[in-house]
Design a protein around this motif. Structure first.
Motif, mmCIF file in Angstrom:
data_model
loop_
_atom_site.group_PDB
_atom_site.id
_atom_site.type_symbol
_atom_site.label_atom_id
_atom_site.label_comp_id
_atom_site.label_asym_id
_atom_site.label_seq_id
_atom_site.Cartn_x
_atom_site.Cartn_y
_atom_site.Cartn_z
ATOM 1 N N ALA A 182 40.153 44.338 32.409
ATOM 2 C CA ALA A 182 40.418 44.764 33.752
ATOM 3 C C ALA A 182 39.600 45.607 34.384
ATOM 4 O O ALA A 182 39.041 45.245 35.517
ATOM 5 C CB ALA A 182 41.688 45.300 33.889
ATOM 6 N N GLN A 183 38.849 46.452 33.550
ATOM 7 C CA GLN A 183 37.750 47.413 34.219
ATOM 8 C C GLN A 183 36.412 46.446 34.665
ATOM 9 O O GLN A 183 35.963 46.680 35.591
ATOM 10 C CB GLN A 183 37.421 48.365 32.958
ATOM 11 N N LEU A 184 36.377 45.746 33.519
ATOM 12 C CA LEU A 184 35.120 44.662 33.459
ATOM 13 C C LEU A 184 35.180 43.862 35.042
ATOM 14 O O LEU A 184 34.489 43.623 35.856
ATOM 15 C CB LEU A 184 34.729 43.985 32.629
ATOM 16 N N LEU A 185 36.398 43.293 35.182
ATOM 17 C CA LEU A 185 36.717 42.415 36.130
ATOM 18 C C LEU A 185 36.738 43.118 37.540
ATOM 19 O O LEU A 185 36.214 42.612 38.602
ATOM 20 C CB LEU A 185 38.054 41.767 35.900
ATOM 21 N N ARG A 186 37.129 44.244 37.819
ATOM 22 C CA ARG A 186 37.187 44.856 38.928
ATOM 23 C C ARG A 186 35.993 45.849 39.130
ATOM 24 O O ARG A 186 35.371 46.009 40.374
ATOM 25 C CB ARG A 186 38.180 46.018 39.041
ATOM 26 N N GLY A 187 35.181 46.297 38.173
ATOM 27 C CA GLY A 187 33.850 47.385 38.301
ATOM 28 C C GLY A 187 32.535 46.438 37.891
ATOM 29 O O GLY A 187 31.547 47.192 38.226
ATOM 30 N N THR A 188 32.652 45.161 37.779
ATOM 31 C CA THR A 188 31.285 44.598 37.363
ATOM 32 C C THR A 188 31.362 43.243 37.841
ATOM 33 O O THR A 188 32.213 42.576 38.038
ATOM 34 C CB THR A 188 30.947 44.430 36.020
ATOM 35 N N ASP A 189 30.276 42.637 37.934
ATOM 36 C CA ASP A 189 29.951 41.328 38.378
ATOM 37 C C ASP A 189 29.827 40.161 37.015
ATOM 38 O O ASP A 189 29.618 39.060 37.047
ATOM 39 C CB ASP A 189 28.778 40.753 39.429
ATOM 40 N N ALA A 190 30.244 40.864 35.803
ATOM 41 C CA ALA A 190 30.082 39.999 34.852
ATOM 42 C C ALA A 190 30.903 38.867 34.760
ATOM 43 O O ALA A 190 32.038 38.541 35.272
ATOM 44 C CB ALA A 190 30.546 40.812 33.421
ATOM 45 N N ALA A 208 41.106 31.232 25.585
ATOM 46 C CA ALA A 208 41.883 32.286 24.836
ATOM 47 C C ALA A 208 41.983 33.388 25.693
ATOM 48 O O ALA A 208 43.155 34.167 25.602
ATOM 49 C CB ALA A 208 41.355 32.429 23.437
ATOM 50 N N PHE A 209 40.870 34.063 26.066
ATOM 51 C CA PHE A 209 41.120 35.278 27.038
ATOM 52 C C PHE A 209 41.813 35.103 28.036
ATOM 53 O O PHE A 209 42.770 35.999 28.651
ATOM 54 C CB PHE A 209 39.632 35.849 27.258
ATOM 55 N N ALA A 210 41.745 33.992 28.992
ATOM 56 C CA ALA A 210 42.488 33.823 30.147
ATOM 57 C C ALA A 210 43.811 33.724 29.949
ATOM 58 O O ALA A 210 44.662 34.266 30.723
ATOM 59 C CB ALA A 210 42.009 32.615 31.068
ATOM 60 N N LYS A 211 44.363 33.100 29.022
ATOM 61 C CA LYS A 211 45.681 33.166 28.354
ATOM 62 C C LYS A 211 46.236 34.234 28.241
ATOM 63 O O LYS A 211 47.490 34.738 28.612
ATOM 64 C CB LYS A 211 45.814 32.093 27.362
ATOM 65 N N ALA A 212 45.579 35.113 27.292
ATOM 66 C CA ALA A 212 46.005 36.393 27.022
ATOM 67 C C ALA A 212 45.990 37.417 28.169
ATOM 68 O O ALA A 212 46.983 38.260 28.364
ATOM 69 C CB ALA A 212 45.041 37.244 25.928
ATOM 70 N N PHE A 213 45.117 37.247 28.970
ATOM 71 C CA PHE A 213 45.132 38.179 30.353
ATOM 72 C C PHE A 213 46.226 37.955 31.262
ATOM 73 O O PHE A 213 47.192 38.513 31.690
ATOM 74 C CB PHE A 213 43.664 37.806 30.909
ATOM 75 N N LYS A 214 46.458 36.581 31.479
ATOM 76 C CA LYS A 214 47.740 36.157 32.368
ATOM 77 C C LYS A 214 48.933 36.690 31.519
ATOM 78 O O LYS A 214 49.882 36.981 32.376
ATOM 79 C CB LYS A 214 47.417 34.677 32.437
ATOM 80 N N ARG A 215 49.170 36.434 30.391
ATOM 81 C CA ARG A 215 50.376 37.108 29.666
ATOM 82 C C ARG A 215 50.713 38.479 29.954
ATOM 83 O O ARG A 215 51.735 38.981 30.150
ATOM 84 C CB ARG A 215 50.133 36.642 28.310
ATOM 85 N N GLU A 216 49.544 39.318 29.905
ATOM 86 C CA GLU A 216 49.596 40.676 30.088
ATOM 87 C C GLU A 216 49.735 41.307 31.583
ATOM 88 O O GLU A 216 50.591 42.074 31.851
ATOM 89 C CB GLU A 216 48.411 41.483 29.631
ATOM 90 N N TYR A 217 49.008 40.409 32.593
ATOM 91 C CA TYR A 217 48.855 40.791 33.989
ATOM 92 C C TYR A 217 49.825 40.100 34.570
ATOM 93 O O TYR A 217 50.017 40.370 35.924
ATOM 94 C CB TYR A 217 47.530 40.883 34.618
ATOM 95 N N GLY A 218 50.259 38.769 34.506
ATOM 96 C CA GLY A 218 50.884 37.895 35.160
ATOM 97 C C GLY A 218 50.170 36.933 35.969
ATOM 98 O O GLY A 218 50.680 36.058 36.824
ATOM 99 N N ILE A 219 48.819 37.382 36.219
ATOM 100 C CA ILE A 219 47.945 36.406 36.922
ATOM 101 C C ILE A 219 46.486 35.893 36.291
ATOM 102 O O ILE A 219 46.285 37.003 35.281
ATOM 103 C CB ILE A 219 47.761 37.151 38.330
ATOM 104 N N PRO A 220 45.729 35.076 36.633
ATOM 105 C CA PRO A 220 44.669 34.701 35.899
ATOM 106 C C PRO A 220 43.521 35.924 36.184
ATOM 107 O O PRO A 220 43.473 36.401 37.276
ATOM 108 C CB PRO A 220 44.236 33.450 36.388
ATOM 109 N N PRO A 221 42.592 35.921 35.249
ATOM 110 C CA PRO A 221 41.569 36.746 35.498
ATOM 111 C C PRO A 221 40.768 36.879 36.891
ATOM 112 O O PRO A 221 40.484 37.768 37.450
ATOM 113 C CB PRO A 221 40.633 36.730 34.233
ATOM 114 N N GLY A 222 40.647 35.383 37.243
ATOM 115 C CA GLY A 222 39.598 35.447 38.504
ATOM 116 C C GLY A 222 40.563 36.094 39.698
ATOM 117 O O GLY A 222 39.872 36.552 40.437
ATOM 118 N N ARG A 223 41.669 35.381 39.773
ATOM 119 C CA ARG A 223 42.609 36.042 40.830
ATOM 120 C C ARG A 223 42.811 37.572 40.894
ATOM 121 O O ARG A 223 42.852 38.276 41.820
ATOM 122 C CB ARG A 223 43.955 35.523 40.702
#
Length: 326
Positions: free
Chosen positions: A259-267, A283-298
């Motif tokens: 979450a820090q990398l998504l909000r704080g960088t352009d990586a 695998a990352f996107a699936k795990a992230f959505k499970r934790e946050y309820g939305i995809p990492p890009g959103r």
């Protein structure tokens, strides 16, 4: 202490607010149970903290008061004085504001610093904090904390070239010193929770490695070896003290790092996935959505949720004045 710094950096949302407040009796300020932690230092006069429950706490010159996120409170010259509401705004342009509450009586001057934290995934350390930490002024006690208060007070009394750049690390130091005092005072007494975790050599060592290299394929065995204890002893101690098993906390921290990398960088997403310990973007996107309820890009596109610079709202008395540095 590196772990404590990691936690605070990960949980921060927006810039802190620092200001001198002058209040003339009778006065009172109601702070809501929001997402901000506050540090109040009495510079002149006296006042009291009026908690939602329990007896008022008297505050004298030099006293430091910390209030944890999620806990409303009132500061006033005395119980029963008229109150104004402290209402946060999203104005994040300046670190410094001066606030005045007029009245006919003697004045109390305070240094107030507020820190905003992410409301979506608060770190369990924040949940462990007591609602109030009161550090009475004592000669010779907490020298580093006192020196930081003096430096902040001097910059707020006489803003000049570079004041905001100097204040930013000072207000971070203030929070760190207050929490360090709390941890030190809990040392030897707490057997569970984050005060214990940060002073337990084995657990703190494991937390340090997890925080420094979340992308590493950690196992309980390797963390135990690095912590210098057996696997069984380490797993039981970590789970008891922290409140969740080592690999569960590892996953939690990886998602926090992402979450820090998504909000704080352009990586790019594959880079974020790799730095968060995932071999594939899927695998990352699936795990992230499970934790946050939305995809990492959103998640990256959404504005962060935070409480910014604060102001006052009148409640039955002349409105306080708010000005920037003169």
């Amino acid at each position: 202490m590196d772990v404590l710094g990691d936690v605070l950096a990960a949980m921060r949302a927006g810039r802190p607010y620092a200001g001198r407040t002058r209040c003339w009796e009778p006065w009172g300020v109601r702070f809501p149970a929001g997402d901000s932690a506050c540090c109040h230092i009495v510079l002149q006069g006296a006042c009291c903290l009026i908690p939602p429950e329990g007896a008022p706490i008297a505050l004298d010159v030099g006293d430091v008061l910390f209030t944890a996120p999620g806990h409303g409170h009132v500061l006033a010259d005395r119980p029963g004085s008229p109150l104004v509401d402290f209402r946060p705004s999203r104005d994040d342009r300046s670190l410094i504001t001066e606030l005045n509450i007029p009245g006919p009586g003697p004045a109390t001057e305070m240094l107030c610093v507020c820190y905003s934290f992410d409301r979506i995934r608060p770190h369990p350390l924040l949940a462990d904090l007591p609602p109030v930490i009161h550090l009475p002024a004592r000669v010779g006690s907490h020298a580093a904390l006192r020196a930081t208060v003096d430096l902040i007070g001097d910059e707020l009394r006489r803003p000049r070239v570079g004041t905001e750049a100097i204040l930013a690390p000072l207000v971070d130091m203030l929070l760190m010193y207050v929490l360090r005092v709390w941890i030190d005072e809990q040392s030897g007494h707490a057997t569970t929770g984050w005060a214990a975790a940060l002073t337990d050599t084995a657990v703190a060592t494991a937390l340090h490695h997890i925080h420094q290299r979340p992308e590493h394929p950690w196992t309980v065995e390797e963390l135990a070896t690095r912590s210098g204890v057996s696997r069984a002893t380490f797993a039981k101690r970590f789970t008891t003290v922290v409140g969740q098993p080592p690999l569960a906390y590892l996953t939690w921290w990886r998602m926090t790092t992402a979450a820090q990398l998504l909000r704080g960088t352009d990586a790019l997403l594959p880079v974020v996935a790799e730095r968060s310990g995932y071999s594939s973007e899927f695998a990352f996107a699936k795990a992230f959505k499970r934790e946050y309820g939305i995809p990492p890009g959103r998640y990256r596109r959404q504005p962060p949720s935070f409480t910014g610079t604060a102001g006052y709202a009148s409640a039955g008395k002349p409105a306080p004045t708010s000005t920037g540095p003169s």
